[in-house]
Design a protein around this motif. Sequence first.
Motif, PDB file in Angstrom:
ATOM      1  N   SER A 133       0.945  -1.196   0.080  1.00  8.96           N
ATOM      2  CA  SER A 133       0.096   0.015  -0.084  1.00  8.96           C
ATOM      3  C   SER A 133       1.126   1.347  -0.100  1.00  8.96           C
ATOM      4  O   SER A 133       0.472   2.315  -0.600  1.00  8.96           O
ATOM      5  N   ALA A 134       2.093   1.054   0.769  1.00  9.11           N
ATOM      6  CA  ALA A 134       3.113   2.580   0.579  1.00  9.11           C
ATOM      7  C   ALA A 134       3.180   2.600  -0.607  1.00  9.11           C
ATOM      8  O   ALA A 134       3.629   3.750  -1.231  1.00  9.11           O
ATOM      9  N   VAL A 135       3.567   1.320  -1.512  1.00  9.88           N
ATOM     10  CA  VAL A 135       4.227   1.519  -2.849  1.00  9.88           C
ATOM     11  C   VAL A 135       2.945   2.096  -3.807  1.00  9.88           C
ATOM     12  O   VAL A 135       3.559   3.112  -4.534  1.00  9.88           O
ATOM     13  N   TRP A 136       1.705   1.628  -3.472  1.00  4.48           N
ATOM     14  CA  TRP A 136       0.804   2.246  -4.261  1.00  4.48           C
ATOM     15  C   TRP A 136       0.695   3.778  -4.170  1.00  4.48           C
ATOM     16  O   TRP A 136       0.475   4.466  -4.966  1.00  4.48           O
ATOM     17  N   LYS A 137       0.852   4.267  -2.840  1.00  6.42           N
ATOM     18  CA  LYS A 137       0.647   5.473  -2.530  1.00  6.42           C
ATOM     19  C   LYS A 137       1.742   6.386  -3.152  1.00  6.42           C
ATOM     20  O   LYS A 137       1.661   7.471  -3.689  1.00  6.42           O
ATOM     21  N   ALA A 138       2.925   5.860  -3.164  1.00  2.00           N
ATOM     22  CA  ALA A 138       4.070   6.434  -3.604  1.00  2.00           C
ATOM     23  C   ALA A 138       3.935   6.514  -5.324  1.00  2.00           C
ATOM     24  O   ALA A 138       4.139   7.483  -5.834  1.00  2.00           O
ATOM     25  N   ILE A 139       3.435   5.465  -5.783  1.00  2.00           N
ATOM     26  CA  ILE A 139       3.291   5.661  -7.446  1.00  2.00           C
ATOM     27  C   ILE A 139       2.027   6.945  -7.495  1.00  2.00           C
ATOM     28  O   ILE A 139       1.951   7.728  -8.664  1.00  2.00           O
ATOM     29  N   GLN A 140       1.072   6.957  -6.607  1.00  2.00           N
ATOM     30  CA  GLN A 140       0.092   7.840  -6.898  1.00  2.00           C
ATOM     31  C   GLN A 140       0.640   9.424  -6.827  1.00  2.00           C
ATOM     32  O   GLN A 140       0.497  10.183  -7.556  1.00  2.00           O
ATOM     33  N   ALA A 141       1.616   9.367  -5.756  1.00  2.00           N
ATOM     34  CA  ALA A 141       2.232  10.678  -5.710  1.00  2.00           C
ATOM     35  C   ALA A 141       3.248  11.163  -6.877  1.00  2.00           C
ATOM     36  O   ALA A 141       3.126  12.070  -7.365  1.00  2.00           O
ATOM     37  N   LEU A 142       3.685  10.115  -7.255  1.00  2.00           N
ATOM     38  CA  LEU A 142       4.858  10.208  -8.816  1.00  2.00           C
ATOM     39  C   LEU A 142       3.629  10.818  -9.703  1.00  2.00           C
ATOM     40  O   LEU A 142       4.031  11.642 -10.420  1.00  2.00           O
ATOM     41  N   LYS A 143       2.567  10.007  -9.734  1.00  2.00           N
ATOM     42  CA  LYS A 143       1.557  10.411 -10.831  1.00  2.00           C
ATOM     43  C   LYS A 143       1.239  11.792 -10.847  1.00  2.00           C
ATOM     44  O   LYS A 143       1.166  12.756 -11.728  1.00  2.00           O
ATOM     45  N   GLU A 144       0.898  12.296  -9.428  1.00  2.00           N
ATOM     46  CA  GLU A 144       0.473  13.727  -9.175  1.00  2.00           C
ATOM     47  C   GLU A 144       1.817  14.556  -9.632  1.00  2.00           C
ATOM     48  O   GLU A 144       1.180  15.676 -10.135  1.00  2.00           O
ATOM     49  N   ASP A 145       2.836  14.216  -9.589  1.00  2.00           N
ATOM     50  CA  ASP A 145       3.913  15.141  -9.858  1.00  2.00           C
ATOM     51  C   ASP A 145       4.294  15.095 -11.353  1.00  2.00           C
ATOM     52  O   ASP A 145       5.017  15.642 -11.953  1.00  2.00           O
ATOM     53  N   GLY A 146       3.373  14.527 -12.207  1.00  2.00           N
ATOM     54  CA  GLY A 146       3.464  14.515 -13.723  1.00  2.00           C
ATOM     55  C   GLY A 146       4.210  13.183 -14.262  1.00  2.00           C
ATOM     56  O   GLY A 146       4.248  13.075 -15.679  1.00  2.00           O
ATOM     57  N   HIS A 147       4.566  12.264 -13.503  1.00  2.00           N
ATOM     58  CA  HIS A 147       5.020  11.038 -14.217  1.00  2.00           C
ATOM     59  C   HIS A 147       4.066  10.133 -14.877  1.00  2.00           C
ATOM     60  O   HIS A 147       3.055  10.148 -14.005  1.00  2.00           O
ATOM     61  N   GLN A 148       4.598   9.727 -16.065  1.00  2.00           N
ATOM     62  CA  GLN A 148       3.274   9.028 -16.660  1.00  2.00           C
ATOM     63  C   GLN A 148       3.936   7.492 -16.196  1.00  2.00           C
ATOM     64  O   GLN A 148       4.835   7.007 -16.945  1.00  2.00           O
ATOM     65  N   ILE A 149       2.921   6.733 -15.656  1.00  2.00           N
ATOM     66  CA  ILE A 149       3.471   5.465 -14.828  1.00  2.00           C
ATOM     67  C   ILE A 149       2.160   4.714 -15.567  1.00  2.00           C
ATOM     68  O   ILE A 149       1.092   4.973 -15.182  1.00  2.00           O
ATOM     69  N   LEU A 150       2.620   3.615 -16.198  1.00  2.00           N
ATOM     70  CA  LEU A 150       1.610   2.499 -16.808  1.00  2.00           C
ATOM     71  C   LEU A 150       1.337   1.672 -15.686  1.00  2.00           C
ATOM     72  O   LEU A 150       2.409   0.938 -15.403  1.00  2.00           O
ATOM     73  N   SER A 151       0.121   1.059 -15.343  1.00  2.00           N
ATOM     74  CA  SER A 151       0.017   0.174 -14.466  1.00  2.00           C
ATOM     75  C   SER A 151      -0.875  -1.030 -15.442  1.00  2.00           C
ATOM     76  O   SER A 151      -1.704  -0.966 -16.042  1.00  2.00           O
ATOM     77  N   SER A 152      -0.323  -2.332 -14.956  1.00  2.00           N
ATOM     78  CA  SER A 152      -1.261  -3.496 -15.572  1.00  2.00           C
ATOM     79  C   SER A 152      -1.405  -4.295 -14.442  1.00  2.00           C
ATOM     80  O   SER A 152      -0.279  -4.725 -13.528  1.00  2.00           O
ATOM     81  N   THR A 153      -2.483  -4.960 -14.389  1.00  2.00           N
ATOM     82  CA  THR A 153      -2.787  -5.723 -13.009  1.00  2.00           C
ATOM     83  C   THR A 153      -2.158  -6.808 -12.872  1.00  2.00           C
ATOM     84  O   THR A 153      -1.430  -7.383 -11.592  1.00  2.00           O
ATOM     85  N   ASN A 154      -1.585  -7.554 -13.890  1.00  2.00           N
ATOM     86  CA  ASN A 154      -0.886  -8.579 -13.832  1.00  2.00           C
ATOM     87  C   ASN A 154       0.827  -8.518 -13.914  1.00  2.00           C
ATOM     88  O   ASN A 154       1.555  -9.162 -12.963  1.00  2.00           O
ATOM     89  N   LYS A 155       1.201  -7.478 -14.597  1.00  2.00           N
ATOM     90  CA  LYS A 155       2.646  -7.254 -14.722  1.00  2.00           C
ATOM     91  C   LYS A 155       3.214  -6.122 -13.661  1.00  2.00           C
ATOM     92  O   LYS A 155       4.479  -6.166 -13.381  1.00  2.00           O
ATOM     93  N   GLY A 156       2.602  -5.227 -13.176  1.00  2.00           N
ATOM     94  CA  GLY A 156       2.743  -4.031 -12.328  1.00  2.00           C
ATOM     95  C   GLY A 156       2.834  -2.803 -12.880  1.00  2.00           C
ATOM     96  O   GLY A 156       2.153  -2.345 -13.808  1.00  2.00           O
ATOM     97  N   TYR A 157       4.200  -1.947 -12.761  1.00  2.00           N
ATOM     98  CA  TYR A 157       4.262  -0.824 -13.197  1.00  2.00           C
ATOM     99  C   TYR A 157       5.688  -0.612 -14.127  1.00  2.00           C
ATOM    100  O   TYR A 157       6.443  -1.132 -14.064  1.00  2.00           O
ATOM    101  N   ARG A 158       5.376   0.446 -14.792  1.00  2.00           N
ATOM    102  CA  ARG A 158       6.426   0.705 -15.720  1.00  2.00           C
ATOM    103  C   ARG A 158       6.316   2.246 -16.244  1.00  2.00           C
ATOM    104  O   ARG A 158       5.359   2.845 -16.202  1.00  2.00           O
ATOM    105  N   LEU A 159       7.260   3.145 -16.263  1.00  2.00           N
ATOM    106  CA  LEU A 159       7.396   4.290 -16.898  1.00  2.00           C
ATOM    107  C   LEU A 159       6.896   4.084 -18.152  1.00  2.00           C
ATOM    108  O   LEU A 159       7.732   3.497 -18.961  1.00  2.00           O
TER     109      LEU A 159
END
Length: 321
Positions: free
Chosen positions: A33-59
Amino acid sequence: MALKDFVLQELEHSRHTHISGQALSQKLGVTRSAVWKAIQALKEDGHQILSSTNKGYRLSDDSDVLSATEIAQHLKEAYRTMPIWIYPEIDSTNTEAKRLCSAQPIVTGLVTADCQTGGKGRLGRSFYSPAKTGIYLSVILSPKTAFQNVVFLTTAASVAVYRAVLELTGQKTQIKWVNDVYLNGKKLCGILTEGVTDMENGQVQNIIVGIGVNITTDDFPGTLSETATALHIAGIGRNKLIAAVANHMLDLAADLSDRSYLDDYKANSLVLGKDICYVQDQTNHHGKAVDIDKDGGLVVQTPTGQTITLNSGEISIRLQK
Ligand code: BTN
């Protein structure tokens, strides 16, 4: 560093592949959940992060937010601890670097911005610096990190840009004596070197090497549309290019007594062998550029057969058509 910076670092490491929330949480020793929150914060900073349910995250390949974490990641280890200042908008990174140097002692540092409202060029000109389409950076040096001869630093900066662009894009640029870098006959980059003097002892306290490179700009105003160009290469990432330029610049500044970099300068000169016009003491002259000497001066053969050497200062040159 905040957790989001560590997450960003991991995403940057595996830039083209997904990394799962589980792997991130294990690697960083935090909950998913901390990771998820960090991802949201990065998205708010403008980083385009792709999420996929099976594979996870990538820039996303298009994600291009200026970030001190990412710049530092691409810097050589020896330079990673230098302070980095990033602004969404600033009058001029050179001016800001001077303000920072006046407020505190700085040995080496980097100032960059998404856009400059008063980007400065040589000879009192301006430098067109629209948001997020180029890199605008100032490398702060001090007598501890660089020989104080501003001419050599400017020459070295051109070579640093030449080397960084070649390394990241494979494109060969050309250097117009003394401080412009050209691509396919048009200006890609400008360099402005300035000194900061200590008011109390009158000595040079810092040297600011300001570098602007057009990356995706395609709507230059006025006459710039005929004379300026951009790299036009998608997916390089401004952070990576800034770091590459800074790496080469700091490498060269560390030992300017080693003039072997002038070989690259000469081999990729836009002016050698060409007829040029130059303005000196408010008078127009012309001649043929025949060499660049060991001090970085431009050796010119005049129409009367004399050989003179131009030393950068306030001289501007034009290639003759
Ligand atoms: C020129 O073309 O005459 C020199 C242009 C230098 C532009 C860079 S962009 C970063 C730094 N900040 C400035 O205001 N100027 C330099």
